[in-house]
Design an enzyme around this catalytic site. Structure first.
Site, short mmCIF file in Angstrom:
data_model
loop_
_atom_site.label_atom_id
_atom_site.label_comp_id
_atom_site.label_asym_id
_atom_site.label_seq_id
_atom_site.Cartn_x
_atom_site.Cartn_y
_atom_site.Cartn_z
N ASP A 1 -21.28 0.70 -71.53
CA ASP A 1 -20.32 -0.11 -72.27
C ASP A 1 -19.64 -1.05 -71.29
O ASP A 1 -19.62 -0.80 -70.08
CB ASP A 1 -19.30 0.80 -72.95
CG ASP A 1 -18.27 0.02 -73.74
OD1 ASP A 1 -18.67 -0.92 -74.44
OD2 ASP A 1 -17.08 0.34 -73.63
N ASP B 1 -17.47 4.61 -78.70
CA ASP B 1 -18.66 5.02 -77.95
C ASP B 1 -19.07 6.45 -78.25
O ASP B 1 -20.16 6.87 -77.85
CB ASP B 1 -18.40 4.89 -76.43
CG ASP B 1 -18.08 3.47 -76.01
OD1 ASP B 1 -18.75 2.56 -76.51
OD2 ASP B 1 -17.16 3.29 -75.19
N ASP C 1 -16.20 4.74 -72.70
CA ASP C 1 -14.87 5.35 -72.57
C ASP C 1 -14.07 5.35 -73.86
O ASP C 1 -12.97 5.90 -73.90
CB ASP C 1 -14.06 4.63 -71.48
CG ASP C 1 -13.53 3.29 -71.96
OD1 ASP C 1 -14.22 2.62 -72.76
OD2 ASP C 1 -12.42 2.92 -71.55
#
Length: 840
Positions: free
Chosen positions: A525, A731, A727
């Site tokens: 990410d 996600d 995080d």
């Protein structure tokens, strides 16, 4: 008894405020919008017609009965107070009834009308409760029995994939209780047995062999027969179903060691053949081996169940993000609060400043900025105007708006994320336990070898044939006892995870390490993983003839009255760059133009801050700084222009800075053989800018939260082993769906609970250390398993008497036990080497 009563019974004498028994809202009976209903002495007010209609349709669903006197009680505001007993809540008509019940709850429940007290916690909407095996998802039972395939405890789940709200884990409590009660006796019997052996057997000689054995029998029997009883039950189930697993080995080996030792302790030595006897004519016992095996397995069960509880806790944390109430706007204009469960598609809802959006829908009127980081992972709030979609559980800013509900209950995005995390957790392949796989043939082979050894000695052996047959059969079972096999993986994991923690890598379970060793694609990410996740003022450019300090002061003065998402970053940047000397300029006639910018009189001069189009409309030429702005946008920054007195004064850029260690970490990961791909919900331009800064060639941008798991599935479908690093809550489904999820320790708890690995400092370089750790630990586990099986494979033929025809050597159970212990020492020593492995 667990009591959640008032701090004193006298305190309950003050009657609580009247509440609607359906939604729990505080309502004055004299002015109740929905009127009142009288039942005996109970007067129940209602917030609206909807709640009253629901109550009148089924009043027994919304009332409790006092377990002492049987009177009906409003559970939302029981006059006598509320008390919990054995996990169930009870309401009382008066403090006197509460005091009587608190003194003797079991007595009142036995006499009644306790059966009509407050209902036990019910399953959430969606279906009946089923019990599912986390390792074998096809196993579904109506009761919490052990899994018939692997023997593990099943987990409660509601049909549809939602977890139960009850946070208690009876299986964990049971295993923990057995472990702690058995720890003391096990430590004592181990100390006595091993200490006596190492010190020349003073206790055996002083007390006598048989009394000393009886002492060990008394200490180990509660451990084996009570603490270890669930393992014997599961071993029996595995034998009946012919699905052999670790519990088969544990039950067989521990049972053989304990049964033989108990017989040796209770019967006189003369009842045993000479071959059973050690030095001094005493029959050796193996109580410490049986007790230690039980305790080690119990410890493993406790650790495993705790890890599984944390996963369920992550799902409950997600569910807890949803607001509990919504403010309904009726067609008449009247506004009432009601439980979010009662919201229906098409309802109009008011969202006030600072509140959470109750359900998914669309803005009808008004406007605000909404913090959508919960689902998007992006730190900058998003402006919402009529027609824009809004998502349930996101946080409204300083404005207010009226929305139309579109998706409610299990159809909301939050509910879908919860379901996706749960489904991904259960869809994972079962943990690859080599010991269980080998047990499929190892257990029958050991039993067969024991039976064959007994038959061969009984039919072909020298006299006394039966004694020799018994010695060989018992020795085979004892030397095959899976002590080293049970230690092989847990010891390596325990030492390896400790070493990882020291290096900033937290490991949830052995499966994560096993899978991470084989990963070849890493999806990362952007926000919070490659970048810091906190927007900052990174650039201030002043126009010709203007000081940078003036740009900061005027922009800060304008942003103090703004609700714009960038305001906080600009104000923080002003304080940082000017040393906290802010707020001196007077602002008048402030006006915000949604989606464009803001303008006001600052220190008596007209000033404006916003887009180039907005300033052009006010007569300010921004072209002198266009090239500078384009360069900033190319690296992912958001740019606003400032005009003072109708002339361009400068520009300010806000961006989410790349972590200083990110580029080096990406390079190291490539050297480790990993293909790195960025997957983000941000715009493609910003994503490409960040990717170029850190050296990533492959980018998937503008990916919605629910689509991230699909990206993971696509890579896995191509035959790749995938790790996902992120995080945010958005996600979590992808972290759970990946072969290995890697969470940043600076991120959300839900992300960390959904991942197999967590990097404490949020440093992407930790993935490099995690990769090296996984290789070292898995190499150590393979070595441990090799030595554990090597001792068994070599020891079983020796115990069966294969050397007797040539050398006259028959391995006694005592020697078999020593070999078994030596294999355990070898495994432990090898695992301890992991403390010195280099990860840097």
């Amino acid at each position: 008894m667990t009591e959640n009563a008032p701090t004193s019974l006298a305190a309950a004498a003050t009657p609580p405020a009247p509440h609607d028994p359906v939604c729990g809202m505080e309502v004055d009976p004299a002015t109740a919008p929905g009127g009142t209903v009288t039942r005996g002495k109970l007067v129940l007010p209602f917030c609206g017609a909807r709640c009253r209609e629901r109550f009148e349709a089924a009043p027994e669903d919304f009332l409790w009965k006092d377990p002492v006197c049987g009177m009906e009680v409003n559970p939302k505001a029981p006059k006598g107070g509320r008390l919990e007993h054995a996990g169930r809540a009870y309401g009382f008509c008066s403090p006197k009834c509460l005091a009587k019940f608190a003194a003797d709850p079991e007595g009142f429940l036995a006499r009644g009308p306790g059966s009509m007290a407050g209902p036990a916690p019910a399953a959430p909407p969606g279906g009946e409760v089923v019990w599912v095996c986390p390792m074998d998802p096809e196993v579904r039972e109506k009761e919490p029995v052990p899994c018939p395939i692997c023997g593990m405890a099943l987990e409660p789940m509601v049909v549809g994939g939602m977890p139960l709200a009850d946070e208690r884990n009876p299986e964990l409590e049971n295993m923990s209780r057995r472990f702690w009660w058995g720890l003391g006796p096990t430590a004592l019997v181990l100390l006595l047995a091993m200490g006596d052996m190492l010190l020349g057997m003073p206790l055996t000689h002083g007390l006598g062999a048989r009394p000393f054995a009886l002492v060990q029998l008394a200490l180990s029997s509660p451990v084996v027969l009570w603490a270890g009883w669930p393992f014997f039950e599961r071993a029996w189930v595995s034998l009946r179903s012919r699905r052999f697993n670790m519990f088969t080995l544990i039950g067989l080996g521990t049972g053989a060691a304990y049964t033989f030792s108990a017989a040796a302790a209770l019967l006189p030595a003369e009842a045993f053949p000479e071959a059973f006897r050690g030095h001094g004519g005493a029959v050796p016992v193996y109580f410490e081996s049986a007790a230690v095996i039980v305790e080690l397995v119990l410890l493993g069960q406790v650790l495993e169940l705790k890890a599984r509880s944390r996963v369920s806790g992550a799902l409950r944390a997600l569910l807890g993000l949803a607001p509990k109430t919504a403010r309904l706007v009726r067609p008449s204009g009247e506004e009432v609060d009601l439980p979010v469960e009662e919201v229906r598609p098409g309802d109009r809802l008011r969202v006030r400043p600072g509140e959470k959006v109750p359900v998914d829908g669309r803005v009808l009127s008004g406007g605000s900025s909404v913090d959508e980081s919960m689902v998007s992972g992006e730190p900058i709030p998003v402006e919402k105007r009529p027609g824009d979609p809004v998502t349930g559980a996101t946080v409204n800013g300083n404005g207010g708006f009226v929305m139309e509900a579109e998706r409610v209950g299990k159809d909301t995005l939050l509910a879908q994320i919860v379901r996706m995390v749960g489904d991904a957790q259960r869809s994972r392949a079962p943990i690859q336990r080599l010991a269980d796989e080998v047990a499929g043939w190892f257990v029958p082979a050991v039993v067969t070898a024991s039976v064959l050894a007994f038959a061969a000695w009984a039919l072909l052996g020298p006299d006394p044939r039966l004694a020799h047959a018994l010695v060989a059969a018992v020795a085979v079972l004892i030397i095959a006892c899976p002590c080293a096999l049970g230690l092989a993986t847990p010891m390596a994991i325990m030492v390896g995870t400790g070493r990882g923690a020291a290096a900033g890598v937290l490991v949830k379970n052995a499966e994560a390490l096993e899978r991470f060793e084989k990963v070849d694609v890493l999806l990362v990410d952007k926000t919070g993983t490659l970048t810091e996740g906190k927007p900052r003022l990174t650039e201030v450019a002043a126009a010709e003839g203007v000081e940078e300090e003036e740009v900061l002061r005027v922009a800060g003065a304008l942003e103090r009255g703004s609700e714009h998402p960038l305001a906080a970053a600009i104000l923080a940047g002003e304080r940082e760059r000017l040393g906290g000397a802010t707020g001196a300029l007077e602002v008048q006639d402030f006006r915000a133009v949604p989606g464009k910018g803001i303008e006001a009189q600052v220190a008596g001069r007209p000033a404006a801050l916003g887009s180039a189009t907005f300033l052009a409309g006010l007569g300010a030429d921004t072209s002198p700084l266009h090239s500078r702005a384009d360069g900033l946008r190319a690296r992912g920054a958001t740019v606003v222009f400032l005009a003072v007195g109708g002339r361009l004064a400068g520009l300010l850029a806000v961006e989410d800075p790349v972590k200083p260690s990110a580029a080096g970490a990406v390079k190291a990961l490539r050297e480790e053989g990993l293909r790195v791909v960025m997957v983000t919900g941000d715009s493609r331009a910003t994503a490409l800018a960040v990717a170029a800064a850190v050296g990533i060639d492959e980018v998937e941008a503008e990916v919605l939260p629910q689509e991230k798991a699909a990206v993971v599935a696509r890579h896995k479908g191509a035959g790749q082993r995938v790790a996902m690093a992120g995080d945010g809550i958005n996600d979590a489904p992808a972290l759970a769906a990946a072969d290995v999820g890697v969470a940043m320790g600076t991120g959300t708890d839900v992300a960390m609970e959904s991942a197999g690995l967590t990097l404490v400092k949020g440093d992407l370089g930790g993935i490099v250390r995690a990769r090296r750790l996984s290789r070292a630990v898995m190499r150590n586990i393979r070595q441990n398993l090799f030595w554990a099986f090597a001792y068994n494979v070599a020891g079983v033929p020796l115990a069966a008497g294969v050397l007797y025809p040539w050398f006259g050597v028959l391995l006694s159970p005592m020697i078999a036990s020593a070999a078994m212990s030596f294999s355990s020492v070898t495994v432990i020593g090898n695992a301890l080497r992991l403390r010195r492995v280099r990860l840097g």
